[in-house]
Design an enzyme around this catalytic site. Structure first.
Site, PDB file in Angstrom:
ATOM      1  CG  ASP A  31      -2.007   1.003   1.201  1.00 39.23           C
ATOM      2  OD1 ASP A  31      -3.169   0.586   1.095  1.00 39.23           O
ATOM      3  OD2 ASP A  31      -1.716   2.220   1.278  1.00 39.23           O
ATOM      4  CB  ILE A  32       1.172   4.246  -2.178  1.00 34.09           C
ATOM      5  CG1 ILE A  32      -0.299   4.485  -2.539  1.00 34.09           C
ATOM      6  CG2 ILE A  32       1.941   3.573  -3.283  1.00 34.09           C
ATOM      7  CD1 ILE A  32      -0.468   5.528  -3.628  1.00 34.09           C
ATOM      8  CG  ASN A  87     -12.689  -0.206   4.635  1.00 32.40           C
ATOM      9  OD1 ASN A  87     -12.950  -0.538   5.780  1.00 32.40           O
ATOM     10  ND2 ASN A  87     -11.607   0.489   4.320  1.00 32.40           N
ATOM     11  CD  GLN A  94     -15.020  -1.035  -1.880  1.00 37.74           C
ATOM     12  OE1 GLN A  94     -16.167  -1.343  -1.549  1.00 37.74           O
ATOM     13  NE2 GLN A  94     -14.345  -1.670  -2.820  1.00 37.74           N
ATOM     14  CG  HIS A 100      -8.990  -3.202  -1.507  1.00 34.66           C
ATOM     15  ND1 HIS A 100      -9.935  -2.525  -2.222  1.00 34.66           N
ATOM     16  CD2 HIS A 100      -8.713  -2.437  -0.428  1.00 34.66           C
ATOM     17  CE1 HIS A 100     -10.221  -1.383  -1.604  1.00 34.66           C
ATOM     18  NE2 HIS A 100      -9.504  -1.312  -0.503  1.00 34.66           N
ATOM     19  CG  PHE A 101      -9.438  -8.962   2.388  1.00 28.69           C
ATOM     20  CD1 PHE A 101     -10.095  -8.918   3.612  1.00 28.69           C
ATOM     21  CD2 PHE A 101     -10.025  -9.655   1.344  1.00 28.69           C
ATOM     22  CE1 PHE A 101     -11.324  -9.545   3.789  1.00 28.69           C
ATOM     23  CE2 PHE A 101     -11.259 -10.284   1.507  1.00 28.69           C
ATOM     24  CZ  PHE A 101     -11.900 -10.220   2.733  1.00 28.69           C
ATOM     25  CG  HIS A 102      -6.577  -2.631   3.790  1.00 31.61           C
ATOM     26  ND1 HIS A 102      -5.956  -1.513   3.290  1.00 31.61           N
ATOM     27  CD2 HIS A 102      -7.880  -2.519   3.427  1.00 31.61           C
ATOM     28  CE1 HIS A 102      -6.855  -0.750   2.670  1.00 31.61           C
ATOM     29  NE2 HIS A 102      -8.024  -1.330   2.732  1.00 31.61           N
TER      30      HIS A 102
HETATM   31  P1  5GP Z   1      -9.879   1.368   0.990  1.00 33.14           P
HETATM   32  O1  5GP Z   1     -10.041   2.652   1.751  1.00 33.14           O
HETATM   33  O2  5GP Z   1     -10.605   1.399  -0.332  1.00 33.14           O
HETATM   34  O3  5GP Z   1     -10.203   0.151   1.806  1.00 33.14           O
HETATM   35  O4  5GP Z   1      -8.322   1.264   0.706  1.00 33.14           O
HETATM   36  C1  5GP Z   1      -7.697   1.687  -0.459  1.00 33.14           C
HETATM   37  C2  5GP Z   1      -6.206   1.588  -0.241  1.00 33.14           C
HETATM   38  O5  5GP Z   1      -5.570   1.667  -1.502  1.00 33.14           O
HETATM   39  C3  5GP Z   1      -5.627   2.712   0.629  1.00 33.14           C
HETATM   40  O6  5GP Z   1      -4.988   2.126   1.759  1.00 33.14           O
HETATM   41  C4  5GP Z   1      -4.653   3.422  -0.303  1.00 33.14           C
HETATM   42  O7  5GP Z   1      -3.474   3.846   0.350  1.00 33.14           O
HETATM   43  C5  5GP Z   1      -4.360   2.366  -1.359  1.00 33.14           C
HETATM   44  N1  5GP Z   1      -4.027   2.899  -2.668  1.00 33.14           N
HETATM   45  C6  5GP Z   1      -4.753   3.813  -3.368  1.00 33.14           C
HETATM   46  N2  5GP Z   1      -4.155   4.064  -4.550  1.00 33.14           N
HETATM   47  C7  5GP Z   1      -3.056   3.275  -4.620  1.00 33.14           C
HETATM   48  C8  5GP Z   1      -2.032   3.078  -5.600  1.00 33.14           C
HETATM   49  O8  5GP Z   1      -2.017   3.675  -6.675  1.00 33.14           O
HETATM   50  N3  5GP Z   1      -1.051   2.177  -5.317  1.00 33.14           N
HETATM   51  C9  5GP Z   1      -1.028   1.490  -4.133  1.00 33.14           C
HETATM   52  N4  5GP Z   1      -0.020   0.630  -3.950  1.00 33.14           N
HETATM   53  N5  5GP Z   1      -1.983   1.635  -3.181  1.00 33.14           N
HETATM   54  C10 5GP Z   1      -2.978   2.526  -3.425  1.00 33.14           C
END
Ligand code: 5GP
Ligand code: ZN
Length: 135
Positions: A31-32, A87, A94, A100-102
């Protein structure tokens, strides 16, 4: 593949990523967000929005690979456990509409707090139980 989906672009290679694991069905990458050490995102290569529209075959493969990655983290990389977060839906936080899972790798006494600061229940447990029970 969905046009304008960030994670589909990562699968395709149009957006670079630091890959952790890849097979026919699944991709895992760093994650970035720089919010916590070792934050990994695990996605199905098939574009589905979240768990609510994910078919069982895709979900089964995704979860098996999450287990594989988690075992690697704990068996080979010095971690003691993991938090697994998801999420599903904008209302649930989300941000990226590709399932996706973290995975957050954890070490004993690392001081990381992965549990949300909830606001406190407004209804009784019995009220919600009556509304949602399936049996
Ligand atoms: P969400 O909030 O949808 O559960 O999580 C999305 C995740 O995607 C966030 O933790 C965010 O940092 C990550 N993310 C968003 N854009 C990018 C990207 O371009 N590259 C990477 N590696 N992670 C991303
Ligand atoms: Zn996508």
């Amino acid at each position: 593949m969905s046009e304008n989906c960030i994670f589909c672009k990562i699968i395709k290679g149009d957006i670079p990523s630091m890959k952790v694991y890849e097979d026919d069905s699944t991709l895992a990458f760093m994650d970035i967000g720089k919010d916590v050490d070792g934050h990994i995102v695990v996605i199905p290569k098939k574009h589905v929005k979240n768990i609510l529209d994910c078919d069982n075959d895709t979900l089964t493969k995704l979860m098996a690979n999450i287990k594989k990655i988690s075992e690697h983290l704990t068996n080979d990389c010095g971690y003691n456990g993991i938090n697994l977060l998801n999420n599903s839906g904008e209302c649930a936080g989300q941000a990226v509409p590709h399932f996706h899972f973290h995975i957050i790798p954890r070490k004993t006494d690392d001081g990381v707090d992965c549990w949300p600061k909830f606001t406190g229940a407004k209804s009784t447990i019995e009220e919600i139980h009556n509304k949602i029970k399936m049996i």
